[in-house]
Design a protein around this motif. Structure first.
Motif, short mmCIF file in Angstrom:
data_model
loop_
_atom_site.label_atom_id
_atom_site.label_comp_id
_atom_site.label_asym_id
_atom_site.label_seq_id
_atom_site.Cartn_x
_atom_site.Cartn_y
_atom_site.Cartn_z
N ASP A 163 21.18 8.07 -8.70
CA ASP A 163 20.82 8.05 -10.13
C ASP A 163 19.35 7.62 -10.30
OD1 ASP A 163 23.40 8.72 -10.76
OD2 ASP A 163 23.98 6.75 -11.54
N ALA A 164 18.95 6.59 -9.54
CA ALA A 164 17.57 6.07 -9.66
C ALA A 164 16.57 7.15 -9.24
CB ALA A 164 17.41 4.82 -8.80
N CYS A 165 16.87 7.88 -8.18
CA CYS A 165 15.96 8.95 -7.72
C CYS A 165 15.83 10.01 -8.82
CB CYS A 165 16.47 9.61 -6.45
SG CYS A 165 16.43 8.54 -5.02
N GLU A 166 16.95 10.30 -9.48
CA GLU A 166 16.90 11.34 -10.51
C GLU A 166 16.11 10.88 -11.74
OE1 GLU A 166 20.37 14.24 -9.01
OE2 GLU A 166 20.69 13.39 -10.98
N ARG A 167 16.06 9.58 -11.95
CA ARG A 167 15.23 9.08 -13.06
C ARG A 167 13.75 9.36 -12.83
NH1 ARG A 167 17.44 5.51 -16.73
NH2 ARG A 167 15.40 4.65 -17.19
N LEU A 168 13.39 9.55 -11.55
CA LEU A 168 12.00 9.86 -11.25
C LEU A 168 11.74 11.36 -11.14
CD1 LEU A 168 12.24 6.75 -10.20
CD2 LEU A 168 9.99 7.30 -9.32
N GLY A 169 12.68 12.15 -11.60
CA GLY A 169 12.42 13.58 -11.71
C GLY A 169 13.01 14.42 -10.59
N ALA A 170 13.67 13.80 -9.61
CA ALA A 170 14.28 14.59 -8.53
C ALA A 170 15.67 15.04 -8.98
CB ALA A 170 14.39 13.75 -7.28
N LYS A 171 15.98 16.30 -8.83
CA LYS A 171 17.31 16.77 -9.27
C LYS A 171 18.09 17.27 -8.05
CE LYS A 171 16.99 16.06 -13.68
NZ LYS A 171 16.84 14.62 -13.60
N GLY A 172 19.41 17.33 -8.21
CA GLY A 172 20.26 17.94 -7.18
C GLY A 172 20.49 17.06 -5.96
N ILE A 173 20.64 15.76 -6.19
CA ILE A 173 20.89 14.87 -5.04
C ILE A 173 22.39 14.71 -4.83
CG2 ILE A 173 20.58 12.54 -4.11
CD1 ILE A 173 17.95 12.44 -5.63
N GLY A 174 22.82 15.00 -3.61
CA GLY A 174 24.23 14.87 -3.27
C GLY A 174 24.45 13.67 -2.37
N LEU A 175 25.73 13.32 -2.19
CA LEU A 175 26.09 12.24 -1.27
C LEU A 175 26.98 12.81 -0.18
CD1 LEU A 175 26.84 9.57 -4.03
CD2 LEU A 175 24.93 9.51 -2.41
N LYS A 176 26.66 12.46 1.04
CA LYS A 176 27.49 12.91 2.17
C LYS A 176 28.13 11.67 2.76
CE LYS A 176 26.05 14.69 6.32
NZ LYS A 176 26.95 14.02 7.27
N TRP A 177 29.48 11.66 2.74
CA TRP A 177 30.20 10.47 3.16
C TRP A 177 29.79 10.03 4.56
CZ3 TRP A 177 33.49 8.65 6.89
CH2 TRP A 177 34.22 7.49 6.57
N PRO A 178 29.57 8.72 4.80
CA PRO A 178 29.73 7.72 3.77
C PRO A 178 28.46 7.47 2.96
CG PRO A 178 29.48 6.66 5.90
CD PRO A 178 29.45 8.14 6.15
N TRP A 265 30.82 9.38 -7.76
CA TRP A 265 30.60 9.71 -6.35
C TRP A 265 31.16 11.12 -6.07
CZ3 TRP A 265 32.07 11.39 -1.69
CH2 TRP A 265 31.28 11.05 -0.60
N GLN A 266 32.37 11.37 -6.58
CA GLN A 266 33.00 12.68 -6.32
C GLN A 266 32.12 13.82 -6.85
OE1 GLN A 266 35.52 12.10 -4.44
NE2 GLN A 266 37.31 11.23 -5.45
N GLN A 267 31.47 13.57 -8.00
CA GLN A 267 30.63 14.63 -8.60
C GLN A 267 29.43 14.94 -7.71
OE1 GLN A 267 29.84 13.16 -12.51
NE2 GLN A 267 31.93 13.58 -13.20
N ARG A 268 29.01 13.97 -6.91
CA ARG A 268 27.87 14.20 -6.02
C ARG A 268 28.29 14.56 -4.60
NH1 ARG A 268 22.97 12.87 -8.18
NH2 ARG A 268 22.95 11.38 -9.89
N ASP A 269 29.60 14.63 -4.36
CA ASP A 269 30.10 14.86 -2.99
C ASP A 269 29.59 16.21 -2.45
OD1 ASP A 269 31.52 15.18 -0.68
OD2 ASP A 269 33.50 14.87 -1.57
N ALA A 270 28.77 16.14 -1.40
CA ALA A 270 28.15 17.35 -0.86
C ALA A 270 29.11 18.16 0.01
CB ALA A 270 26.91 16.96 -0.05
#
Ligand code: BTN
Length: 320
Positions: A163-178, A265-270
């Motif tokens: 979320d913090a990265c996206e506040r600085l203008g980066a879009k499309g960040i996913g999370l890969k478990w863990p 988290w699920q919404q960002r699950d890559a």
């Protein structure tokens, strides 16, 4: 590294500096200055030369600065975080906080470095930590939970960091478990949580303004925040935004656990819906990625049923 950072500080204004001036400032013979300049180039910095006698950095360097970070913090976060220590070079910011006295309940300690000489990644890997371009930030927080209940904490922090990265203008960040932050271009960063009996140390490593050359020094496909944000990213602003976003996670975790962050988290699950394989697993567990459960374990749909995974890393399975 000390001399390389000193040289970078002299060049950080982006102006041309004479070789002789630099050599004298660093008390280095021309041949040793050349070694340091080559090391800077290996670190990914581009240098312009003028008349074979002077040089300048192609890009400006923004140094980490406690006051600039504090200026971004929300009042409650500023009050709750005690010291923010910044080192030029340290072995590992996580190691520093592992050895420091624990913060008092409800307060955190923060440590950042321009460079790390022994940056640590997950599963015993090292973390590439060139100077003055990335974020190496660790935060310690006193524990009130059983260690067993903490599996979800670093996942919730992952949501906060994205979320913090996206506040600085980066879009499309996913999370890969863990704990990997990823984009279509590769890995952007990762989180390493280390536990002491009395506190959790959460280490965040992010590629921020890293050049293509530096990206090639990393074994796996990697990307950097400035690519996503289409321009240089302020590391001080980023550090402040991360602390603002991570603080409520830490402060509320003993009460709320992973619950409020699970769906985000699920919404960002890559990996969701993809065929994956669990690395470092002797039985070579494979299955379809279903997302995380309420404890933060990753669920795999296998021919034997749904299996929760609690350790290791997942990677995409290459289908024939
Ligand atoms: C991973 O393997 O993906 C996790 C990397 C975590 C790196 C960060 S950089 C700041 C902190 N200090 C360390 O030594 N490691 C973490």
């Amino acid at each position: 590294m000390k001399q390389r950072l000193h040289l970078l500080r002299l060049l950080a204004d982006g102006e041309f500096h004479g070789f002789r001036e630099l050599g004298e400032a660093l008390a280095l013979a021309p041949v040793d200055l050349k070694v340091q300049l080559e090391a800077l180039c290996d670190d990914g910095f581009e240098l312009h030369t003028r008349n074979q006698s002077a040089l300048a950095l192609a890009t400006r360097v923004e140094w980490l600065d406690t006051e600039r970070i504090r200026a971004v913090l929300k009042p409650a976060v500023r009050q709750s975080l005690g010291s923010i220590e910044i080192f030029d070079c340290i072995d590992s910011t996580n190691q520093r906080l592992l050895q420091a006295p624990p913060p008092v309940t409800g307060h955190g300690s923060v440590c950042l470095a321009e460079a790390q000489s022994a940056g640590r990644g997950r599963l015993g890997r090292s973390w590439y930590s060139p100077p003055a371009v990335n974020l190496y930030l660790s935060l310690s927080w006193r524990l009130e939970n059983e260690v067993a209940a903490l599996q979800g904490l670093s996942l919730a922090v992952g949501v906060a960091v994205a979320d913090a990265c996206e506040r600085l203008g980066a879009k499309g960040i996913g999370l890969k478990w863990p704990n990997d932050l990823v984009t279509a271009g590769g890995k952007l960063g990762g989180i390493l949580m280390e536990l002491r009996s009395d506190c959790a140390i959460i280490g965040i490593g992010l590629n921020v303004n890293q050049s293509c050359r530096q990206m090639h020094a990393i074994e796996q496909a990697a990307t950097s925040l400035h690519t996503l944000a289409h321009g240089p990213v302020s590391r001080n602003q980023l550090a402040g935004e991360i602390l603002n976003a991570a603080h409520p996670v830490l402060a509320g975790y003993a009460r709320d656990g992973l619950g409020p962050y699970r769906e985000r988290w699920q919404q960002r699950d890559a990996l969701r819906g993809r065929h994956v394989v669990l690395s470092d697993n002797p039985g070579c567990l494979t299955g379809v990625a279903l997302g995380i459960d309420t404890n933060g374990a990753y669920l795999l749909e296998t021919p034997e049923g749904i299996v929760p995974v609690n350790a290791g890393s997942l990677r995409l399975r290459e289908l024939p």
